[in-house]
Design an enzyme around this catalytic site. Structure first.
Site, PDB file in Angstrom:
ATOM      1  N   PRO A   2       0.828  -1.205   0.000  1.00 18.87           N
ATOM      2  CA  PRO A   2       0.000   0.000   0.000  1.00 18.87           C
ATOM      3  C   PRO A   2       0.865   1.260   0.000  1.00 18.87           C
ATOM      4  CG  PRO A   2      -0.788  -1.593   1.607  1.00 18.87           C
ATOM      5  CD  PRO A   2       0.537  -2.089   1.128  1.00 18.87           C
ATOM      6  N   GLU A   3       0.595   2.153  -0.946  1.00 22.69           N
ATOM      7  CA  GLU A   3       1.312   3.417  -1.047  1.00 22.69           C
ATOM      8  C   GLU A   3       0.364   4.544  -0.654  1.00 22.69           C
ATOM      9  OE1 GLU A   3       4.436   3.469  -1.496  1.00 22.69           O
ATOM     10  OE2 GLU A   3       4.905   1.524  -2.377  1.00 22.69           O
ATOM     11  N   LYS A  58       2.830   7.379   4.259  1.00 24.54           N
ATOM     12  CA  LYS A  58       2.085   6.118   4.285  1.00 24.54           C
ATOM     13  C   LYS A  58       1.630   5.748   5.694  1.00 24.54           C
ATOM     14  CE  LYS A  58       5.323   3.837   2.007  1.00 24.54           C
ATOM     15  NZ  LYS A  58       6.001   2.729   1.284  1.00 24.54           N
ATOM     16  N   ARG A 128       1.868 -10.678   6.172  1.00 22.64           N
ATOM     17  CA  ARG A 128       3.331 -10.754   6.217  1.00 22.64           C
ATOM     18  C   ARG A 128       3.931 -10.067   7.445  1.00 22.64           C
ATOM     19  NH1 ARG A 128       6.239 -10.021   0.530  1.00 22.64           N
ATOM     20  NH2 ARG A 128       7.859 -10.961   1.826  1.00 22.64           N
ATOM     21  N   ARG A 282      13.624  -3.127  -7.981  1.00 24.65           N
ATOM     22  CA  ARG A 282      12.212  -2.903  -8.295  1.00 24.65           C
ATOM     23  C   ARG A 282      12.044  -2.821  -9.806  1.00 24.65           C
ATOM     24  NH1 ARG A 282       9.564  -0.682  -3.940  1.00 24.65           N
ATOM     25  NH2 ARG A 282       7.692  -1.537  -4.944  1.00 24.65           N
TER      26      ARG A 282
END
Length: 292
Positions: A2-3, A58, A128, A282
């Site tokens: 999630p950004e 965030k 996670r 990335r």
């Protein structure tokens, strides 16, 4: 992961249901998140009222106030990590293996209009366990100095963030502009998807050294960042694997992507095949014809 758009979508989804409610009970099932959950969190939160929900980068910041005289307000800092979600539930269904924390919220003196009567449950789920739930009693004026917040760059929707800001803060930087955007020290919230998409909209190749960008190109990039993030928020964020909003709905921005995850497919502007490279472990996507 999630950004900024996903966190902002979560914040907006929580507002009408959570603000003004009293924390009637706290259940912590697993304290071993990215950082250990405060062993006294249940006691610290008991009977406090959620007065506001803000966002910094965030991080979600829930201001929790006590009705006891003289007791200072506190802040619950929530980071969703890579797979975290905050869901509003009308009741407390049996928890799953990855449901780590519940806040039982009763109607309070300032509960938002239109919310359902009775209690609701705010549940944090994180398969996670890279997320975080932290407690701070820093005064609001000192909250920006919190160790997790003090190194964050400017908010992309801050009026001060523009091409001039971006140009000034990238001078002397030899790192690739996409790498600089992801670092979050200049501007927060431009995650991997949104960096590739913003750079495409601005016509800038992601490998360009940040310090070589002209003022005009910085103007275009700052505008592209704001437009990309605003569109992502409007579309409910991006759901590539785990993300859902506070109501359980998936995001749909990934369906609008112009280059991200489209390697080998024709550019939507010029039909040149989109390329994929790796930067800082990335994946990066760009059009070799449209981006220079």
């Amino acid at each position: 992961m999630p950004e900024l758009p996903e966190v902002e979508v979560t914040r907006r989804g929580l507002l009408p249901h959570v603000v003004g409610r009293r924390i009637a009970a706290v259940t912590v099932r697993h304290r071993g998140l990215r950082w250990p959950v405060d062993p006294q969190l249940e006691m610290r939160l008991a009977q406090r009222v959620v007065r506001r929900i803000e966002r910094r980068g965030k991080y979600l910041l829930l201001e929790c106030v006590s009705e006891a005289a003289g007791e200072p307000a506190g802040w619950l800092l929530v980071h969703l990590g890579m797979t975290g979600t905050l869901r509003v539930l009308p009741e407390a269904p049996s928890p799953g293996a990855h449901d780590h924390l519940d806040l039982v919220l009763a109607p309070g003196p300032g509960a938002a209009l239109g919310t359902k009567p009775g209690t609701i449950v705010l549940r944090f789920r994180d398969p996670r366990r890279f997320g975080a739930i932290l407690w701070s009693t820093l005064p609001e004026a000192e909250l920006p100095s919190h160790p997790l917040l003090r190194t964050l760059g400017i908010e992309p929707f801050d009026p001060a963030f523009d091409g001039a800001w971006l140009h000034r803060h990238t001078r002397g930087r030899s790192a690739a502009i996409k790498t600089v955007l992801l670092a979050g020290g200049i501007v927060v919230g431009v995650g991997n998807i949104y960096a590739s998409e913003s750079l495409f909209r601005a016509g800038i190749r992601p490998t360009t050294p940040a310090g070589r960008l002209s003022r005009a190109r910085c103007d275009r990039l700052a505008q592209a960042v704001r437009e990309t993030l605003a569109q992502a928020i409007e579309r409910g964020g991006s759901t590539l694997r785990d993300f859902v909003g506070s109501d359980g709905a998936s995001g749909y921005f990934q369906l609008d992507c112009l280059v991200y995850d489209r390697a080998g497919q024709p550019c939507r502007v010029c039909a040149t095949p989109v390329r994929q490279i790796v930067q800082g472990q990335r994946s990066t996507f760009y059009c070799p014809n449209c981006q220079h």
